[in-house]
Design an enzyme around this catalytic site. Structure first.
Site, PDB file in Angstrom:
ATOM      1  N   HIS A  13      28.131  10.807  38.347  1.00 27.20           N
ATOM      2  CA  HIS A  13      28.152  12.098  38.381  1.00 27.20           C
ATOM      3  C   HIS A  13      29.493  12.695  39.221  1.00 27.20           C
ATOM      4  O   HIS A  13      29.304  12.807  40.529  1.00 27.20           O
ATOM      5  CB  HIS A  13      27.038  12.787  39.049  1.00 27.20           C
ATOM      6  CG  HIS A  13      25.814  12.695  38.056  1.00 27.20           C
ATOM      7  ND1 HIS A  13      25.605  13.248  37.023  1.00 27.20           N
ATOM      8  CD2 HIS A  13      24.666  11.938  38.170  1.00 27.20           C
ATOM      9  CE1 HIS A  13      24.352  12.712  36.201  1.00 27.20           C
ATOM     10  NE2 HIS A  13      23.810  12.073  37.249  1.00 27.20           N
ATOM     11  N   VAL A  14      30.542  12.753  38.672  1.00 26.34           N
ATOM     12  CA  VAL A  14      31.832  13.072  39.369  1.00 26.34           C
ATOM     13  C   VAL A  14      32.649  14.087  38.475  1.00 26.34           C
ATOM     14  O   VAL A  14      32.654  13.678  37.215  1.00 26.34           O
ATOM     15  CB  VAL A  14      32.530  11.764  39.934  1.00 26.34           C
ATOM     16  CG1 VAL A  14      33.104  10.977  38.868  1.00 26.34           C
ATOM     17  CG2 VAL A  14      33.465  12.443  40.970  1.00 26.34           C
TER      18      VAL A  14
END
Length: 403
Positions: A162-163
């Site tokens: 998640h980035v």
């Protein structure tokens, strides 16, 4: 008759002598040359050439010199390739061998990660799945460190976290191929809202592990009250969530507006091999199998298998409720940029399916949000961002859990 035979023998003798004399001259000329050619010498030259070509091929296929050459150089006291040139260039595979899935929270990412774990074992690629869920925005130093770590993973690899989008070329690092999946923005928001409070089918206490400090009055807050009374969790910038994943690390990517929207669209066109939509997940898997067969071959068979269904059913959020029509309309208005981006991605996804000639097997969505556009706005405009909200912007992800 006797004289004729004698003449013939004499003529034959002269002819033989002439041939011997000519050959003698030829060998005398060759003897002047510094090298003498023979079958043994010719065979030695061809064997040497063959070994050189084979060694060169072996060198290129393995990204460096053969070990025997290094051993010979070491024995002779000379320097090695690594001493002179540093590390050899990484092996270049004949397909995209560096893939990043910067997964968006509550967009089916856990479903896909389960599939990837099975596929990695089947197809022998390196799957690196980060367990960092609450740090999507990075400083420049953190960006460089992460990109260097990603680039050092043995190829072929698929990295998932998640980035927000990372621009490798900005720091003169080779840009990997990106893939991703998004979903209808309101459905994503509702899934996250109730997941934070009540978890999923993996266990009744799952939500307590993820949000242990949440008080009961917040945990049981009515979704309509949250939206209509402008609670921070249900208003800007908290609901501006999907676009920053594609816009990138620039501070302006966190501000709901046209600039972030257009930059996110540009990145989709230039850096993403595929961005699918969760509502057509089977078609997404089919396209991934077509575009990245060395990663996703057989993915749809796994997805439809009974064993996988048992695991996949554990990821559904529980106790979800549908807001009132008025609350949906307000939420839709706050998410107008999110919906413009979602519609853009959906159109690009359908265009890709058409180009490849893929016959859709996904079911259409249960309902359309188009009716929300036609409702009259009966609530004030959502709050605009200002300097006082900068702190809220920095910790926005603390309100959103990334499963």
């Amino acid at each position: 008759m006797k004289n004729f035979n004698s003449s013939a023998l004499h003529s034959h003798s002269q002819s033989t002598n002439h041939i011997r004399e000519r050959n003698s001259r030829k060998y005398s000329l060759l003897s002047v040359l510094p090298l003498r050619f023979s079958l043994r010498g010719y065979g030695f030259c061809m064997a040497t050439l063959f070994l050189f070509c084979f060694g060169s091929l072996f060198y290129q296929l393995n990204g460096g010199p053969p070990k025997i050459l290094l051993d010979i150089r070491q024995y002779l006291g000379g320097s090695t390739y690594l001493d002179d040139h540093g590390q050899p260039a990484p092996r270049v595979l004949p397909f995209p061998s560096q893939v990043i899935y910067n997964r968006v929270g509550k967009c089916g990412s856990r479903t896909v990660v389960i599939l990837l774990r099975l596929l990695a074992e089947k197809h022998q690629f390196n799957l690196v799945s980060s367990d960092i869920h609450n740090k999507t925005r990075l400083t420049k130093h953190e960006q460089v460190d992460l990109m260097k770590n990603i680039s050092s993973i043995p190829q072929p690899f698929l990295y998932t976290r998640h980035v927000h989008f990372l621009n490798f070329t900005r720091f003169k690092i080779e840009q990997p191929v990106y893939i991703n999946i998004i979903r209808d923005p309101i459905n994503r928001f509702l899934s996250n809202y109730f997941f934070r409070r009540f978890g999923d089918w993996r266990g009744e206490q799952n939500h307590l592990i993820r949000t242990p400090g949440m008080k009961d009055d917040e945990r049981y807050l009515d979704i309509n009250v949250c939206i209509l009374e402008n609670y921070p969790e249900c208003s800007n910038p908290r609901v501006f969530y999907i676009i920053p994943y594609f816009c990138g690390q620039h501070p302006q990517c966190r501000e709901p507006g046209v600039w972030a929207l257009e930059r996110a669209k540009q990145n989709v066109l230039e850096n993403y091999l595929l961005v699918g939509i969760l509502e057509e997940l089977e078609d997404v898997l089919l396209l991934l199998e077509r575009l990245l067969p060395h990663y996703f071959t057989g993915v749809l068979n796994i997805y439809k298998s009974p064993d996988y269904k048992k695991m996949g059913n554990m990821t559904g959020t529980v106790r979800k409720q549908t807001p009132t029509l008025e609350a949906l309309q307000v939420l839709y208005h706050r998410m107008r940029y999110e919906y413009e981006f979602y519609n853009f991605v959906r159109d690009q996804f359908h265009l890709t399916k058409k180009k490849i000639g893929l016959k859709s097997v996904s079911k259409p969505p249960a309902y359309s949000n188009d009716f929300l556009q036609q409702l009259a706005l009966r609530t004030p405009e959502p709050l605009d961002e200002d300097e006082e909200l900068e702190t809220d912007l920095e910790d926005a992800n603390s309100w959103l859990v990334h499963p």
